[in-house]
Enzyme design. Sequence first.
Site, PDB file in Angstrom:
ATOM      1  N   ARG A  18      -4.428   3.480  11.603  1.00 21.79           N
ATOM      2  CA  ARG A  18      -4.309   2.063  11.254  1.00 21.79           C
ATOM      3  C   ARG A  18      -4.120   1.828   9.751  1.00 21.79           C
ATOM      4  NH1 ARG A  18      -9.518   0.077  14.342  1.00 21.79           N
ATOM      5  NH2 ARG A  18      -9.988   2.285  14.133  1.00 21.79           N
ATOM      6  N   ARG A 311      -3.449   7.127 -21.288  1.00 21.55           N
ATOM      7  CA  ARG A 311      -3.254   7.955 -20.091  1.00 21.55           C
ATOM      8  C   ARG A 311      -4.161   9.179 -20.137  1.00 21.55           C
ATOM      9  NH1 ARG A 311       2.822   9.092 -20.158  1.00 21.55           N
ATOM     10  NH2 ARG A 311       2.198  10.462 -18.453  1.00 21.55           N
ATOM     11  N   LYS A 329      -1.081   9.982 -24.314  1.00 21.55           N
ATOM     12  CA  LYS A 329      -1.297  10.903 -23.191  1.00 21.55           C
ATOM     13  C   LYS A 329      -1.619  12.273 -23.763  1.00 21.55           C
ATOM     14  CE  LYS A 329       1.201  13.807 -21.714  1.00 21.55           C
ATOM     15  NZ  LYS A 329       2.300  14.707 -21.396  1.00 21.55           N
TER      16      LYS A 329
HETATM   17  C1  UD1 Z   1     -18.248   4.128  15.526  1.00 17.76           C
HETATM   18  C2  UD1 Z   1     -19.480   4.088  16.434  1.00 17.76           C
HETATM   19  C3  UD1 Z   1     -19.903   2.632  16.624  1.00 17.76           C
HETATM   20  C4  UD1 Z   1     -20.199   2.034  15.282  1.00 17.76           C
HETATM   21  C5  UD1 Z   1     -18.996   2.166  14.341  1.00 17.76           C
HETATM   22  C6  UD1 Z   1     -19.390   1.791  12.939  1.00 17.76           C
HETATM   23  C7  UD1 Z   1     -19.419   5.983  17.961  1.00 17.76           C
HETATM   24  C8  UD1 Z   1     -19.039   6.451  19.309  1.00 17.76           C
HETATM   25  N1  UD1 Z   1     -19.159   4.699  17.693  1.00 17.76           N
HETATM   26  O1  UD1 Z   1     -17.161   3.489  16.178  1.00 17.76           O
HETATM   27  O2  UD1 Z   1     -21.068   2.561  17.430  1.00 17.76           O
HETATM   28  O3  UD1 Z   1     -20.554   0.669  15.429  1.00 17.76           O
HETATM   29  O4  UD1 Z   1     -18.553   3.530  14.275  1.00 17.76           O
HETATM   30  O5  UD1 Z   1     -18.287   1.824  12.059  1.00 17.76           O
HETATM   31  O6  UD1 Z   1     -19.953   6.765  17.158  1.00 17.76           O
HETATM   32  N2  UD1 Z   1     -14.448  11.095  14.131  1.00 17.76           N
HETATM   33  C9  UD1 Z   1     -14.220  12.440  14.149  1.00 17.76           C
HETATM   34  N3  UD1 Z   1     -13.879  13.036  15.322  1.00 17.76           N
HETATM   35  C10 UD1 Z   1     -13.792  12.352  16.495  1.00 17.76           C
HETATM   36  C11 UD1 Z   1     -14.031  10.965  16.471  1.00 17.76           C
HETATM   37  C12 UD1 Z   1     -14.360  10.372  15.284  1.00 17.76           C
HETATM   38  O7  UD1 Z   1     -14.325  13.099  13.110  1.00 17.76           O
HETATM   39  O8  UD1 Z   1     -13.487  12.979  17.507  1.00 17.76           O
HETATM   40  C13 UD1 Z   1     -14.830  10.450  12.861  1.00 17.76           C
HETATM   41  C14 UD1 Z   1     -13.770   9.490  12.322  1.00 17.76           C
HETATM   42  O9  UD1 Z   1     -12.945  10.106  11.349  1.00 17.76           O
HETATM   43  C15 UD1 Z   1     -14.606   8.408  11.653  1.00 17.76           C
HETATM   44  C16 UD1 Z   1     -15.918   8.459  12.424  1.00 17.76           C
HETATM   45  O10 UD1 Z   1     -15.974   9.698  13.105  1.00 17.76           O
HETATM   46  O11 UD1 Z   1     -14.863   8.693  10.283  1.00 17.76           O
HETATM   47  C17 UD1 Z   1     -16.079   7.285  13.394  1.00 17.76           C
HETATM   48  O12 UD1 Z   1     -15.022   7.281  14.317  1.00 17.76           O
HETATM   49  P1  UD1 Z   1     -14.291   5.945  14.692  1.00 17.76           P
HETATM   50  O13 UD1 Z   1     -13.233   6.294  15.675  1.00 17.76           O
HETATM   51  O14 UD1 Z   1     -13.891   5.207  13.460  1.00 17.76           O
HETATM   52  O15 UD1 Z   1     -15.467   5.178  15.467  1.00 17.76           O
HETATM   53  P2  UD1 Z   1     -15.608   3.612  15.658  1.00 17.76           P
HETATM   54  O16 UD1 Z   1     -14.786   3.181  16.816  1.00 17.76           O
HETATM   55  O17 UD1 Z   1     -15.421   2.934  14.350  1.00 17.76           O
HETATM   56 MG    MG Z   2     -14.498   3.445  12.418  1.00 15.19          MG
END
Ligand code: UD1
Ligand code: MG
Length: 443
Positions: A18, A311, A329
């Site tokens: 996004r 710079r 710089k």
């Molecule tokens: C998550 C939480 C939600 C919370 C919100 C807060 C979970 C399931 N949900 O949702 O409850 O309210 O954050 O912002 O935890 N990531 C990985 N690997 C994966 C999936 C995610 O590394 O397989 C990392 C992403 O890079 C990110 C973070 O985990 O930094 C959260 O993942 P994201 O998909 O943004 O979760 P949300 O839908 O925001």
């Molecule tokens: Mg998130």
Amino acid sequence: MSSRTSLTIVLAAGEGTRMRSARPKVLHPLAGQSLLAHVLRAAPKGEGAALAVVGEEVRRIRSDAATYIQRERLGTAHAVLAARETIVRGADDLLVVFGDTPLISVATFARLRAPLQNGAALAVLGFRAEDPAGYGRLLVEGGQLVGIREHADATAAERAITLCNAGVMAFDGKRALEIIEKIGNANSKGEYYLVDAVAIVRELGLEAVVIETSEDEVRGINTKAQLAEAEAVMQARLRKAALDAGVTMIAPETVFLAADTTFGSDVTIEPFVVIGPGVTIADGAMIHSFSHIVQASIGKNASVGPYARLRPGTSLGDGARIGNFVETKAATLEAGVKVNHLSYIGDAHVGAGTNIGAGTITCNYDGFAKHKTEIGAGAFVGTNSSLVAPVKIGNGAYIGSGSVITKDVPDDALAVERSPQTNREGGAKRYREMKTRAKPPKA
Ligand code: UD1
Ligand code: MG
């Protein structure tokens, strides 16, 4: 607290679709540092505090953080287990934080860890969301945290809850692996959700608690609009900290700072100044309007701008003056150097007290490589001179206006090299005459 060891796992896998950018999400800058660097800065550090990052392309951010790759993106619990190798070493506290939550503070990590000392198995950071859509909701019964429901799986009643999961959790390190490994993927997205740890903790008869914080601290960044909102929050914090530390800002809302900007006492920053990363400003320095400064150190009582661009690699000595439409710089300007108008000083060293006239250019690039210009102390470079690097101008040398200097100029010599070139013998003679009636350059 300090006696407890910790492991902080930062989840930073995924591209951040996004953001609509080729750059990985957690490497986007906020106040001059990556989102991930902000999270790592706030995380517990020092003796007994280990760091692990799950994600690619993040190795160069901090060498003391172990990096783990999550091959498939199967959810936040799955991501945590990518760092299993370090979890099994068994820190007292296991902290999990998202790499896209850069506004979190050191103090919040400490507050979140406190309940573990009192026997809780899990502490979850919560906040009251202005618009809770998309966040996991914290289900509290009788003052006890009993579960977290992801938005997609929540009932209408649950969606009305505004207390949300910030995404930061602290586990009792001795139970953490057992809890996280029990998490399944029976939900609408078929992902392993870390939030299910709460229900598992309850099933094990252990305690889970909520620690609340403000929404501004836990803004997650998924879009460029959210990045801009977080920048506004961060800038407001940095301005307030600078004002509290005694920096004078006439219109602080127009001044942009970096997270690592440092100030001495009695610094003044006029309106519309942009300061990037790596800038230190010493006591009594004045930064005039419309200046842009990155990776530079500014000495005591130095003056910059208006309309100056410093710079990376610029170092200004005490009392140095950089005036309007001057660019520097990789240049060290010793104490008292003046470059007051319309100049480019790059890949250069300028000795103390030297005066560089308007329109002076260090011609540092010959189309192939960069070369250095060395100008001694107490020298005078006349207006509109081109110093063709590599070149050395001696201490006390005097360069006539409009010169194009292609050869080294010895100490105390006069050089007048115009096109068509003047007679150099004649130039030297004029210089000797000039020195006998020399007044020091105007202060
Ligand atoms: C998550 C939480 C939600 C919370 C919100 C807060 C979970 C399931 N949900 O949702 O409850 O309210 O954050 O912002 O935890 N990531 C990985 N690997 C994966 C999936 C995610 O590394 O397989 C990392 C992403 O890079 C990110 C973070 O985990 O930094 C959260 O993942 P994201 O998909 O943004 O979760 P949300 O839908 O925001
Ligand atoms: Mg998130």
